[in-house]
Design a protein around this motif. Structure first.
Motif, short mmCIF file in Angstrom:
data_model
loop_
_atom_site.label_atom_id
_atom_site.label_comp_id
_atom_site.label_asym_id
_atom_site.label_seq_id
_atom_site.Cartn_x
_atom_site.Cartn_y
_atom_site.Cartn_z
N ARG A 289 0.83 -1.32 -0.05
CA ARG A 289 0.09 -0.06 -0.06
C ARG A 289 1.05 1.32 -0.12
O ARG A 289 0.43 2.35 -0.70
CB ARG A 289 -1.06 0.05 1.34
N LYS A 290 1.93 1.30 0.71
CA LYS A 290 2.79 2.33 0.96
C LYS A 290 3.30 2.79 -0.37
O LYS A 290 3.58 3.86 -1.19
CB LYS A 290 3.80 2.14 1.86
N LEU A 291 3.89 1.60 -0.98
CA LEU A 291 4.38 2.06 -2.44
C LEU A 291 3.47 2.19 -3.45
O LEU A 291 3.73 3.23 -4.35
CB LEU A 291 5.19 0.65 -2.99
N LEU A 292 2.17 1.74 -3.40
CA LEU A 292 1.19 2.18 -4.38
C LEU A 292 0.98 3.53 -4.16
O LEU A 292 0.66 4.66 -4.95
CB LEU A 292 0.06 1.40 -4.22
N ASN A 293 0.64 3.87 -2.70
CA ASN A 293 0.41 5.49 -2.65
C ASN A 293 1.47 6.39 -3.05
O ASN A 293 1.28 7.54 -3.68
CB ASN A 293 0.12 5.59 -1.01
N PHE A 294 2.67 5.86 -2.80
CA PHE A 294 3.74 6.94 -3.41
C PHE A 294 3.80 7.10 -4.80
O PHE A 294 3.98 8.28 -5.19
CB PHE A 294 5.08 6.28 -2.82
N TYR A 311 -7.05 2.80 -6.19
CA TYR A 311 -6.00 1.60 -7.07
C TYR A 311 -6.66 1.03 -8.29
O TYR A 311 -5.97 0.59 -9.12
CB TYR A 311 -5.87 0.41 -5.81
N LEU A 312 -7.96 1.01 -8.20
CA LEU A 312 -8.66 0.64 -9.61
C LEU A 312 -8.36 1.45 -10.67
O LEU A 312 -8.17 1.09 -11.91
CB LEU A 312 -10.02 0.58 -9.04
N VAL A 313 -8.50 2.80 -10.25
CA VAL A 313 -8.40 3.95 -11.12
C VAL A 313 -6.80 3.59 -11.72
O VAL A 313 -6.54 3.92 -12.89
CB VAL A 313 -8.73 5.29 -10.70
N PHE A 314 -5.73 3.54 -10.77
CA PHE A 314 -4.38 3.41 -11.21
C PHE A 314 -4.51 2.37 -12.12
O PHE A 314 -3.69 2.19 -13.01
CB PHE A 314 -3.69 3.14 -10.00
N TYR A 315 -4.89 1.10 -11.72
CA TYR A 315 -4.83 -0.11 -12.73
C TYR A 315 -5.45 0.11 -14.16
O TYR A 315 -4.88 -0.24 -15.02
CB TYR A 315 -5.44 -1.23 -11.93
N SER A 316 -6.64 0.72 -13.95
CA SER A 316 -7.14 1.10 -15.44
C SER A 316 -6.26 2.14 -16.19
O SER A 316 -6.14 1.72 -17.30
CB SER A 316 -8.39 1.95 -15.09
N PHE A 344 8.70 -4.03 -17.07
CA PHE A 344 7.52 -3.27 -17.43
C PHE A 344 7.48 -2.35 -16.55
O PHE A 344 7.23 -2.44 -15.48
CB PHE A 344 6.57 -4.25 -17.84
N SER A 345 7.45 -0.97 -16.85
CA SER A 345 7.37 0.01 -16.05
C SER A 345 6.11 0.49 -15.77
O SER A 345 4.99 0.17 -16.34
CB SER A 345 7.94 1.48 -17.05
N LEU A 346 5.75 0.89 -14.50
CA LEU A 346 4.57 1.20 -13.96
C LEU A 346 3.97 2.73 -14.51
O LEU A 346 2.96 2.90 -14.65
CB LEU A 346 4.43 1.38 -12.36
N LEU A 347 4.92 3.34 -15.04
CA LEU A 347 4.76 4.56 -15.71
C LEU A 347 4.44 4.31 -17.15
O LEU A 347 4.43 5.32 -18.18
CB LEU A 347 5.57 5.56 -15.76
N SER A 348 4.45 3.32 -17.64
CA SER A 348 4.53 2.76 -19.08
C SER A 348 5.34 3.48 -20.02
O SER A 348 5.05 4.15 -21.24
CB SER A 348 3.00 3.03 -19.45
N ILE A 349 6.75 3.33 -19.49
CA ILE A 349 7.61 4.07 -20.49
C ILE A 349 8.57 2.70 -20.84
O ILE A 349 8.79 1.72 -20.12
CB ILE A 349 8.75 4.87 -19.80
#
Length: 588
Positions: A289-294, A311-316, A344-349
């Motif tokens: 959770r801490k990493l996701l929030n960051f 978190y759902l919006v983040f995933y979308s 695979f980047s979480l920022l999609s780069i």
């Protein structure tokens, strides 16, 4: 008979939104005054000045640049304060728990050190440094891991990942050190990282080094991808040395000694899907959770952190942007080579350049990585691999999602394919200069790709030459000195396709042939980093000759502009026969 959409999927194309690019019709690369129009200032020239440099279209006030490296304010404070740090010190390999980072000091390259390349666009445009600093000893020692700036606490990131479809457990930065974050004068925050800078707790049995061949490829390709308009990490510099590094290049027992190198690279964030996977699988849910929030707070400003569906919006968002990124790769024929979840980047780069390749003869089964025996990461399989990786991301998020949110996330994931197919249509319509929407557009695109596959037509130059040929030449079926179109025209159905294409163009009202050509040139590059081009530069860098590396860097900084020197060197010509013998692998 297949439907147009089915043919598009079978043709394995993908698409994304295009960023408009404005280019010159022709650029004499030795002309100091040669530049594109002002709206294309993000496609600036970079690296050191030379006779071959295309004049930068982006200007920076020299008086505002940092002229002393000690003034570069890099800080690890935010990352260290945000997360628990590994309690064990030392760079020895070990299993790490309950943290995101381990403190890890780089192991400097043994000299003599040489600057093989520097990106002027990154050095001045992102780091606010005077590019002249790259020629100082201070910079050499900083960019090779020997000198730490004030405020820098080097960190190695703990992550896991699915590699070639299987959970590999703890992976992490095995040869990379994050030096800290830098906030530039535009307010952008970039994380600086050295790659090839020695052992960390995550090196496993590795030596923590990178060799010249892979480092040259990473430097050139990350910068080339940026100038193609594709989201990517950036490369600031490449430092090479004579330090011996032992590698078994093709894992066949043929061990040889190579030379070490370090790339100074940058990204807004280096967090990847594997960053979340390791925490979820280890049951470290509070830290998850801490990493996701960051990540959301720092990099997804449009998401409301107070929303119960954050978190759902983040995933979308990640699903949508991952589909877009892979589509952009496909639009230039780029195969990443190792599409593991840890890459695979979480920022999609685009990150972690390894055994990548730009497809030459159009082949959906093109595999750049000789280590990929099953072709799991072929160029045509990348969209499906993206879906697999997003499924693993959803699994990682499941502990922090309610049952209802998990069901919603599954529905979001099911939409991935539709997003991809929609982008397919948009991307390749733009590559063919099509305006508006007609029922048979999908068929027209798929028809072309099938002919390209049958005739082994060059992906990059077929689309580029379709951008350059006039409507009259198309009507006359005459393509002087257009080798890729000549290959394509050998197909028995070429005349049928061409008639369809010309008829489609004729229905575009208020659209001239010059306008059509201009639009197509904006999205169809003339130059990409072909393996033979990289190999030629690598062989010279290994002999301490950096001239071809510099020249290639300049040319790839203007991929949509015809350049005299590039033409003389054959960068848009039929690839040499020896290029077919080239192989790349995961060993670097």
């Amino acid at each position: 008979m297949w439907s147009p959409n089915q043919m598009l999927v079978l043709a394995l194309v993908a698409a994304s939104s295009f960023t408009s690019v404005h280019v010159l019709e022709f650029c004499q690369s030795t002309d100091r005054d040669c530049h594109s129009d002002d709206n294309h200032d993000n496609m600036a020239s970079n690296s050191q000045p030379s006779l071959h440099t295309v004049k930068s279209r982006w200007n920076v006030s020299v008086s505002n640049l940092i002229k002393d490296l000690e003034q570069l304010k890099v800080s690890s404070k935010k990352l260290i304060e945000a997360f628990p740090i590994d309690e064990v010190n030392g760079n020895f390999a070990r299993s790490v728990k309950n943290c995101i980072f381990s403190k890890s000091i780089p192991t400097p390259l043994r000299g003599p050190l040489r600057l093989a390349a520097a990106s002027k666009d990154v050095i001045e445009g992102i780091l606010d440094l005077d590019v002249a600093l790259t020629h100082t000893n201070d910079f050499l020692h900083f960019a090779s891991g020997d000198k730490l700036l004030s405020g820098s606490v080097p960190l190695a990131h703990r992550y896991g990942g699915h590699q070639f479809g299987y959970w590999a457990g703890q992976l992490g930065d095995g040869r990379a050190h994050s030096l800290g974050q830098y906030t530039n004068r535009k307010g952008e925050v970039w994380e600086l990282q050295l790659k090839g800078s020695g052992k960390t707790p995550y090196s496993r049995s590795g030596d923590g080094r990178a060799v010249i061949r892979s480092s040259v490829r990473e430097f050139l390709c990350s910068e080339a991808m940026h100038f193609l308009g594709i989201p990517t990490s950036r490369a600031a510099s490449l430092i090479v040395s004579d330090e011996p590094v032992i590698r078994d290049t093709f894992y066949n027992g043929n061990v040889k000694t190579e030379k070490g190198a370090v790339v100074l690279r940058l990204a807004k964030s280096w967090f990847r899907i594997g960053s979340l996977e390791i925490l979820s699988r280890s049951g470290e849910i509070d830290l998850l959770r801490k990493l996701l929030n960051f990540v959301i707070d720092e990099h997804f400003s449009s998401i409301n952190s107070d929303d119960p569906d954050t978190y759902l919006v983040f995933y979308s968002t990640v699903v949508n942007e991952t589909a877009n990124l892979i589509a952009q790769w496909m639009s230039v024929g780029f195969a990443h080579g190792v599409c593991n979840t840890d890459n695979f980047s979480l920022l999609s780069i685009t990150i972690d350049y390894g055994p990548f390749g730009f497809m030459e003869a159009y082949d959906p089964g093109f595999v750049p990585n000789t280590s990929d025996d099953e072709g799991r990461y072929s160029v045509g399989a990348q969209a499906n691999v993206g879906l697999f990786n997003l499924e693993k991301l959803l699994n990682a998020l499941s502990p922090v999602l309610s049952k209802h949110q998990q069901n919603q996330a599954q529905s979001i994931l099911k939409g991935y394919t539709n997003i991809n197919q929609m982008r397919i249509h948009q991307h390749f319509k733009a590559k063919l200069g099509l305006l508006g929407e007609e029922e048979d557009d999908g068929y027209l695109i798929a028809f072309l790709l099938k002919m390209m596959e049958d005739t082994q037509s060059d992906f990059t130059m077929t689309f580029r030459q379709l951008s350059e040929v006039s409507a009259q030449q198309l009507h006359n079926r005459k393509f002087p000195q257009m080798w890729a179109l000549e290959d394509l025209s050998s197909h028995k159905l070429f005349s049928d396709w061409l008639s369809m294409f010309l008829l489609r163009l004729s229905r575009q009202l208020n659209d001239s042939d010059l306008q059509r050509q201009h639009r197509m040139k904006n999205v169809n590059p003339r130059y990409v980093l072909r393996n033979w081009m990289a190999e030629s530069a690598i062989s010279k860098v290994e002999m301490k000759d950096f001239s071809e590396m510099e020249l290639l860097h300049h040319i790839l900084s203007h991929p949509y502009v015809t350049q005299e020197t590039a033409e003389e060197l054959g960068y848009a010509a039929r690839p040499p026969l020896w290029a077919k013998r080239l192989k790349v692998s995961c060993s670097s």
